[in-house]
Design a protein around this motif. Structure first.
Motif, PDB file in Angstrom:
ATOM      1  N   MET A 156      24.805   1.957   9.087  1.00 18.04           N
ATOM      2  CA  MET A 156      26.095   0.842   9.841  1.00 18.04           C
ATOM      3  C   MET A 156      24.839  -0.382  10.592  1.00 18.04           C
ATOM      4  O   MET A 156      24.204   0.385  11.298  1.00 18.04           O
ATOM      5  N   ILE A 157      24.772  -1.176  10.207  1.00 16.36           N
ATOM      6  CA  ILE A 157      24.385  -2.308  11.086  1.00 16.36           C
ATOM      7  C   ILE A 157      24.899  -2.406  12.520  1.00 16.36           C
ATOM      8  O   ILE A 157      26.179  -2.293  12.647  1.00 16.36           O
ATOM      9  N   VAL A 158      23.903  -2.633  13.233  1.00 13.63           N
ATOM     10  CA  VAL A 158      23.865  -2.368  14.488  1.00 13.63           C
ATOM     11  C   VAL A 158      23.709  -3.694  14.972  1.00 13.63           C
ATOM     12  O   VAL A 158      25.263  -4.309  16.041  1.00 13.63           O
ATOM     13  N   CYS A 159      22.884  -4.392  14.997  1.00 12.89           N
ATOM     14  CA  CYS A 159      22.586  -5.716  15.061  1.00 12.89           C
ATOM     15  C   CYS A 159      22.778  -6.729  13.213  1.00 12.89           C
ATOM     16  O   CYS A 159      21.757  -6.950  13.271  1.00 12.89           O
ATOM     17  N   HIS A 160      23.520  -8.019  14.103  1.00 15.22           N
ATOM     18  CA  HIS A 160      23.372  -8.365  12.623  1.00 15.22           C
ATOM     19  C   HIS A 160      22.279  -9.374  13.072  1.00 15.22           C
ATOM     20  O   HIS A 160      21.779 -10.236  11.081  1.00 15.22           O
ATOM     21  N   CYS A 161      22.100 -10.047  13.980  1.00 19.82           N
ATOM     22  CA  CYS A 161      20.899 -11.275  14.249  1.00 19.82           C
ATOM     23  C   CYS A 161      19.812 -10.102  13.163  1.00 19.82           C
ATOM     24  O   CYS A 161      19.417 -11.491  13.251  1.00 19.82           O
ATOM     25  N   ALA A 162      19.139  -9.511  13.542  1.00 21.15           N
ATOM     26  CA  ALA A 162      18.017  -8.821  13.503  1.00 21.15           C
ATOM     27  C   ALA A 162      18.054  -8.203  11.984  1.00 21.15           C
ATOM     28  O   ALA A 162      16.960  -7.469  11.651  1.00 21.15           O
ATOM     29  N   ALA A 163      19.481  -7.465  11.164  1.00 22.12           N
ATOM     30  CA  ALA A 163      20.039  -6.662  10.426  1.00 22.12           C
ATOM     31  C   ALA A 163      19.406  -5.295  11.403  1.00 22.12           C
ATOM     32  O   ALA A 163      18.170  -5.070  10.138  1.00 22.12           O
ATOM     33  N   VAL A 164      19.022  -4.580  11.921  1.00 28.64           N
ATOM     34  CA  VAL A 164      18.812  -3.350  12.491  1.00 28.64           C
ATOM     35  C   VAL A 164      20.148  -2.480  12.040  1.00 28.64           C
ATOM     36  O   VAL A 164      21.050  -2.730  13.023  1.00 28.64           O
ATOM     37  N   ASN A 165      19.975  -1.725  11.592  1.00 28.79           N
ATOM     38  CA  ASN A 165      20.691  -0.795  11.515  1.00 28.79           C
ATOM     39  C   ASN A 165      20.511   0.644  12.429  1.00 28.79           C
ATOM     40  O   ASN A 165      19.622   0.831  12.779  1.00 28.79           O
ATOM     41  N   ASP A 166      21.933   1.600  12.540  1.00 23.25           N
ATOM     42  CA  ASP A 166      21.531   2.816  13.299  1.00 23.25           C
ATOM     43  C   ASP A 166      20.234   3.882  13.230  1.00 23.25           C
ATOM     44  O   ASP A 166      19.862   4.434  14.059  1.00 23.25           O
ATOM     45  N   ASP A 167      20.234   4.237  11.926  1.00 30.57           N
ATOM     46  CA  ASP A 167      19.341   4.430  11.520  1.00 30.57           C
ATOM     47  C   ASP A 167      17.911   4.669  12.454  1.00 30.57           C
ATOM     48  O   ASP A 167      16.939   4.796  12.640  1.00 30.57           O
ATOM     49  N   ALA A 168      17.519   2.503  12.150  1.00 29.89           N
ATOM     50  CA  ALA A 168      16.334   1.927  12.558  1.00 29.89           C
ATOM     51  C   ALA A 168      16.289   2.465  13.787  1.00 29.89           C
ATOM     52  O   ALA A 168      15.314   2.425  14.716  1.00 29.89           O
ATOM     53  N   VAL A 169      17.156   2.408  14.711  1.00 31.71           N
ATOM     54  CA  VAL A 169      17.497   2.832  16.151  1.00 31.71           C
ATOM     55  C   VAL A 169      17.111   3.728  16.859  1.00 31.71           C
ATOM     56  O   VAL A 169      16.216   4.542  17.861  1.00 31.71           O
ATOM     57  N   ARG A 170      17.338   5.122  15.605  1.00 31.19           N
ATOM     58  CA  ARG A 170      17.271   6.246  16.456  1.00 31.19           C
ATOM     59  C   ARG A 170      16.114   6.903  16.110  1.00 31.19           C
ATOM     60  O   ARG A 170      15.457   7.006  16.639  1.00 31.19           O
ATOM     61  N   ARG A 171      15.114   6.647  14.592  1.00 33.44           N
ATOM     62  CA  ARG A 171      14.169   6.249  14.665  1.00 33.44           C
ATOM     63  C   ARG A 171      13.070   5.700  15.639  1.00 33.44           C
ATOM     64  O   ARG A 171      12.054   6.488  16.096  1.00 33.44           O
ATOM     65  N   ALA A 172      13.602   4.691  16.358  1.00 28.31           N
ATOM     66  CA  ALA A 172      12.630   4.302  17.549  1.00 28.31           C
ATOM     67  C   ALA A 172      12.762   4.885  18.247  1.00 28.31           C
ATOM     68  O   ALA A 172      11.912   5.274  19.378  1.00 28.31           O
ATOM     69  N   TYR A 173      14.305   5.833  18.978  1.00 26.67           N
ATOM     70  CA  TYR A 173      13.959   6.316  19.829  1.00 26.67           C
ATOM     71  C   TYR A 173      13.314   7.650  19.379  1.00 26.67           C
ATOM     72  O   TYR A 173      12.013   8.066  20.133  1.00 26.67           O
ATOM     73  N   ASP A 174      13.025   8.427  18.240  1.00 29.89           N
ATOM     74  CA  ASP A 174      12.222   9.671  17.964  1.00 29.89           C
ATOM     75  C   ASP A 174      10.829   9.248  17.810  1.00 29.89           C
ATOM     76  O   ASP A 174       9.647   9.854  17.851  1.00 29.89           O
ATOM     77  N   ASP A 175      10.030   7.564  17.870  1.00 31.28           N
ATOM     78  CA  ASP A 175       9.230   7.376  17.880  1.00 31.28           C
ATOM     79  C   ASP A 175       8.635   7.394  19.312  1.00 31.28           C
ATOM     80  O   ASP A 175       7.302   6.159  19.292  1.00 31.28           O
ATOM     81  N   GLY A 176       9.489   7.562  20.344  1.00 32.37           N
ATOM     82  CA  GLY A 176       9.001   6.879  21.497  1.00 32.37           C
ATOM     83  C   GLY A 176       9.444   6.698  22.791  1.00 32.37           C
ATOM     84  O   GLY A 176       9.914   6.626  23.635  1.00 32.37           O
ATOM     85  N   ALA A 177      10.579   5.420  21.923  1.00 35.35           N
ATOM     86  CA  ALA A 177      11.548   4.465  22.885  1.00 35.35           C
ATOM     87  C   ALA A 177      12.453   4.937  23.625  1.00 35.35           C
ATOM     88  O   ALA A 177      13.507   5.708  22.893  1.00 35.35           O
ATOM     89  N   ARG A 178      12.247   5.292  25.135  1.00 40.20           N
ATOM     90  CA  ARG A 178      14.146   6.381  25.044  1.00 40.20           C
ATOM     91  C   ARG A 178      14.566   5.847  26.170  1.00 40.20           C
ATOM     92  O   ARG A 178      15.565   5.665  26.797  1.00 40.20           O
TER      93      ARG A 178
END
Length: 68
Positions: free
Chosen positions: A1-23
């Motif tokens: 699912m696209i979360v941010c249309h401006c930057a074409a960021v999807n929910d997988d990218a958000v989860r990966r960022a969290y897993d990589d330490g972004a809390r």
């Protein structure tokens, strides 16, 4: 699912960022590029972070102010 249309960021990218330490929402936004333009995706990013963080038993979810 696209979360941010401006930057074409999807929910997988958000989860990966969290897993990589972004809390926090701000950290996830800085890491992925979400929320940097119009900001309308901030609540969706927050929802994904909170849902994914709830599944990670060792890390509490912190939410800061808006990313931009």
């Amino acid at each position: 699912m696209i979360v941010c249309h401006c930057a074409a960021v999807n929910d997988d990218a958000v989860r990966r960022a969290y897993d990589d330490g972004a809390r926090t929402v701000s950290q996830v936004c800085r890491s992925t590029g979400a929320g940097q333009d119009c900001g309308s995706c901030i609540f969706t990013v927050k929802r994904v972070v909170c849902q994914h963080g709830a599944l990670a038993p060792t890390s509490p979810v912190e939410v800061e102010g808006a990313a931009s």
